[in-house]
Scaffold this motif. Sequence first.
Motif, mmCIF file in Angstrom:
data_model
loop_
_atom_site.group_PDB
_atom_site.id
_atom_site.type_symbol
_atom_site.label_atom_id
_atom_site.label_comp_id
_atom_site.label_asym_id
_atom_site.label_seq_id
_atom_site.Cartn_x
_atom_site.Cartn_y
_atom_site.Cartn_z
ATOM 1 N N PRO A 1 -9.519 0.492 4.966
ATOM 2 C CA PRO A 1 -10.399 0.421 3.792
ATOM 3 C C PRO A 1 -11.769 1.022 4.043
ATOM 4 O O PRO A 1 -12.392 1.562 3.120
ATOM 5 C CB PRO A 1 -10.505 -1.091 3.523
ATOM 6 N N SER A 2 -12.254 0.919 5.271
ATOM 7 C CA SER A 2 -13.568 1.455 5.624
ATOM 8 C C SER A 2 -13.666 1.542 7.139
ATOM 9 O O SER A 2 -12.884 0.931 7.866
ATOM 10 C CB SER A 2 -14.687 0.550 5.090
ATOM 11 N N ALA B 1 -7.446 -6.917 7.500
ATOM 12 C CA ALA B 1 -7.069 -5.679 6.804
ATOM 13 C C ALA B 1 -5.614 -5.311 7.090
ATOM 14 O O ALA B 1 -4.917 -4.775 6.221
ATOM 15 C CB ALA B 1 -7.998 -4.542 7.224
ATOM 16 N N ARG C 1 -2.461 -5.979 3.391
ATOM 17 C CA ARG C 1 -1.635 -5.008 2.662
ATOM 18 C C ARG C 1 -0.344 -5.638 2.157
ATOM 19 O O ARG C 1 0.317 -5.085 1.267
ATOM 20 C CB ARG C 1 -1.296 -3.833 3.580
#
Length: 378
Positions: free
Chosen positions: A133-134, A63, A67
């Motif tokens: 994101p989560s 993650a 980006r």
Amino acid sequence: MVRVTDDPRHLALTLLRRIEEEGAFANLVVPSMLDRSSLSRSDRAMVTDLVYGTTRLRRACDALVDRHITSPPDAATRRILRLGAYQWGWGGVPAHAAVHETVALAPRRVRGFVNAVLRRTVEGAPPSDIIWPSAASQLSVPDWIFDLYVAEVGQDQAVASLERMNVPPAPVVRDDGYVQDQASTWVADAVDAQPGERILDMCAAPGGKATAIAAKGATVVAADLRPQRAGLIADNAQRLGYGSDHLSVVAADGSSPPFTPGQFDAVLLDAPCSGLGALRRRPDSRWRVQPSDIKVLGALQQSLIDAATALVKPGGRFTYSVCTINGSESIDHHVPEGWEVDRSQPPGEWQPFGSGWRVLPHEADTDGMVLMRYRRTT
């Protein structure tokens, strides 16, 4: 045989490839390859941290760099990017060193790509400041593990537990020199072994609990399904000074054990499980275990319980433990008729959980475990 390099980062990358592509277990392959290297003690520690940390935080590392990526890289390049991201984001390595040393590991054809992605990564916000994101990606677990934890213990406790399992465990050294998780020592204590008792540890490898029980003066039979794992018990028993008159080792199937019914004063079943409470010690297991495994393991655990309880004398004790936190692998199991629950507080920092006890990883800096104790009435 895999050639062992003396460059710690290169060795870490080799180990990551073996874990991800060959299915090697980190807790086995890392010490094995380090033993064949000539690395210094500090470099060995560095390799262990890089491999365990990058493996634990695989999803979070992805993650962090994704980006700055428009086209997904191949698996080998992805692995290099993860290693660089971990060093900067969580490993305490300065940005310039994390980029320079990682780029040096990359093949020439992707070196420019790796350099560009990592430079953009370290120029951006650190992990503590980005928008993730989560929650599952930030905690670096599959969605299903995060959802299971939330369902079992609630959002706050789930986050606290999963955060703790992203931090390396502090070693706990027993008086006899054996290194063991603190919660496992509590399980051995919960058996309440007395001098002269005959006690079976049914799934005993590598022998930590069996040797702890033997230290109480009981005569222990330590069994495990695979001869190789039974050999680990024998090696540890010998190293700690327990002869076969105090601790004997048997390779046996716990589902159909080769023992006469009713011959033991107590039986300990530390059952095979999903290991969802021990994710920090087994960093690759979070990516290895699947939701379907829970049902399969539950059936195996029930068969082991049925076999184990038949081996206990009337008035004897049965102790069941798993290094996970979910009820489907613990309190949802049934014990045959003729047993009563022992509801007395066991040694350690356990919290009540159904008919048993549970400790979460963040509560006492241990593995997450469930413990249940029973006494045979007939």
